[in-house]
Design an enzyme around this catalytic site. Sequence first.
Site, PDB file in Angstrom:
ATOM      1  N   ASP A 119      -3.585   0.485  -9.602  1.00 49.79           N
ATOM      2  CA  ASP A 119      -4.997   0.206  -9.808  1.00 49.79           C
ATOM      3  C   ASP A 119      -5.287  -0.122 -11.266  1.00 49.79           C
ATOM      4  O   ASP A 119      -6.015  -1.064 -11.572  1.00 49.79           O
ATOM      5  CB  ASP A 119      -5.847   1.401  -9.372  1.00 49.79           C
ATOM      6  CG  ASP A 119      -5.773   1.662  -7.882  1.00 49.79           C
ATOM      7  OD1 ASP A 119      -5.153   0.866  -7.164  1.00 49.79           O
ATOM      8  OD2 ASP A 119      -6.331   2.682  -7.445  1.00 49.79           O
TER       9      ASP A 119
ATOM     10  N   GLU B 101       0.826  -1.206   0.000  1.00 48.06           N
ATOM     11  CA  GLU B 101       0.000   0.000   0.000  1.00 48.06           C
ATOM     12  C   GLU B 101       0.861   1.258   0.000  1.00 48.06           C
ATOM     13  O   GLU B 101       1.780   1.381   0.810  1.00 48.06           O
ATOM     14  CB  GLU B 101      -0.902   0.002   1.231  1.00 48.06           C
ATOM     15  CG  GLU B 101      -2.332   0.360   0.949  1.00 48.06           C
ATOM     16  CD  GLU B 101      -3.020  -0.636   0.033  1.00 48.06           C
ATOM     17  OE1 GLU B 101      -3.174  -0.326  -1.172  1.00 48.06           O
ATOM     18  OE2 GLU B 101      -3.405  -1.713   0.502  1.00 48.06           O
TER      19      GLU B 101
ATOM     20  N   GLY C  57     -12.757   1.637  -1.611  1.00 46.80           N
ATOM     21  CA  GLY C  57     -11.343   1.322  -1.779  1.00 46.80           C
ATOM     22  C   GLY C  57     -11.100   0.192  -2.753  1.00 46.80           C
ATOM     23  O   GLY C  57     -10.055  -0.455  -2.708  1.00 46.80           O
ATOM     24  N   LEU C  58     -12.049  -0.067  -3.647  1.00 48.59           N
ATOM     25  CA  LEU C  58     -11.942  -1.171  -4.600  1.00 48.59           C
ATOM     26  C   LEU C  58     -11.763  -0.665  -6.027  1.00 48.59           C
ATOM     27  O   LEU C  58     -12.019  -1.371  -6.990  1.00 48.59           O
ATOM     28  CB  LEU C  58     -13.173  -2.076  -4.501  1.00 48.59           C
ATOM     29  CG  LEU C  58     -13.358  -2.724  -3.119  1.00 48.59           C
ATOM     30  CD1 LEU C  58     -14.656  -3.526  -3.074  1.00 48.59           C
ATOM     31  CD2 LEU C  58     -12.171  -3.612  -2.761  1.00 48.59           C
ATOM     32  N   SER C  59     -11.293   0.564  -6.148  1.00 49.16           N
ATOM     33  CA  SER C  59     -10.854   1.149  -7.407  1.00 49.16           C
ATOM     34  C   SER C  59     -11.941   1.203  -8.470  1.00 49.16           C
ATOM     35  O   SER C  59     -11.753   0.785  -9.605  1.00 49.16           O
ATOM     36  CB  SER C  59      -9.636   0.408  -7.951  1.00 49.16           C
ATOM     37  OG  SER C  59      -8.918   1.232  -8.827  1.00 49.16           O
TER      38      SER C  59
END
Length: 402
Positions: free
Chosen positions: A192, A38, A144-146
């Site tokens: 991403d 991250e 937060g899952l693009s």
Amino acid sequence: MTASQTALQDAAHLFTELVGGEPEGVWSSAGRANLIGEHTDYNEGFVLPFAIQYRTYAAARLRRDGVLRVASTFAPGAVELPVPALADAFGGSAGAAVAAGTVPEWAAYPLGVAWAALAAAGRAGTDVPGVDIAIASDVPVGAGLSSSAAIEGSVAAALNDLWRLDLAPLDLAKAGRRAENEAVGAPTGIMDQVSSIMGRADAATFLDCRSLETRSVDLGLEREGLVLLAIDTKVEHAHASGGYRDRRAACERGAAALGVPSLRDVGAADLDRARDLLDEVTFRRVRHIVTENQRVLDTVGALGASGPRAIGELLVASHASMRDDFEISVPELDTAVEAALGAGAIGARMTGGGFGGSAIALVEASAADAVADAAARAFADRGYTAPHVFAVVPSEGARRDS
């Protein structure tokens, strides 16, 4: 009917409403979850994300003029620009068109991809026809899952085919990143987009963010009877917000003080020197990046040597580093991780840029319900909004669906 089938139909239906006819095709790209690694991407480090089963769909067809028109199910109305005008809209300072109100933020993603893809192909935009594009998605927004990379990937795949740009998947990922950085004004790395576009079923994508070399890393979750759960805290985040920018600036300060191009060039042996040179906060930011890079390498090694059950402690250590050194977690994310581990998860960590979004937990398939129940109870006990807990399945990246 699955959620993805519904989203595909929603995109095609919206296209028909917009144009009055059928699309030439429908293209899609995946959301992503990050197994580990991250904030290492913009530091030219290592990441290990995977595409997920939730997707964004772009129904599209060429039009006879030179206008690019986009519409989506998540915003009213359509936005259009002449294709040659894309360079004027997005060729200035980062995010200027959005800041000035010339282009709505949601539309800057697909329009910015068109601009960046044409530039990558060496095309001026005067030699391609217009396109109508209608977008629908089942990727959870703000989790937060693009969801943004899924938009970029679906539109990039559609335009690559319709305009015959002949761009490779990595070129499409670069165009998506440029759109997000320059058209939207969000200072993200390329993780991403690479994951969303280049993912493979039951595998993660190991990416060296300096060389941009990639390789698939088998996860073997189904073979081992494991699942990855996402625990969406319902705390929404935004990459263009100050917290993300502050962390990136701290990393740049740390690299400059240490005399290296990026924190990729700093190893564990350099941390004592870094502690002496840097203020306490900047040092902790640097330490997270250095140790997180090593955790990614260790995770890849453990998956190859021993399989997914061997990575639990690395996931937990990653979360602790993000919580304590990088300070991008929030109480809801910490609660999700603690509840999952308390209910028997092999490992858990927050995933994504932080300040909200989701945690992931690696669990025995037989224990998935118990972990979900434990998270719900923990959130209720603390008075938080109930989380949304669901499996994320490592899946295929960008493709043409019809």
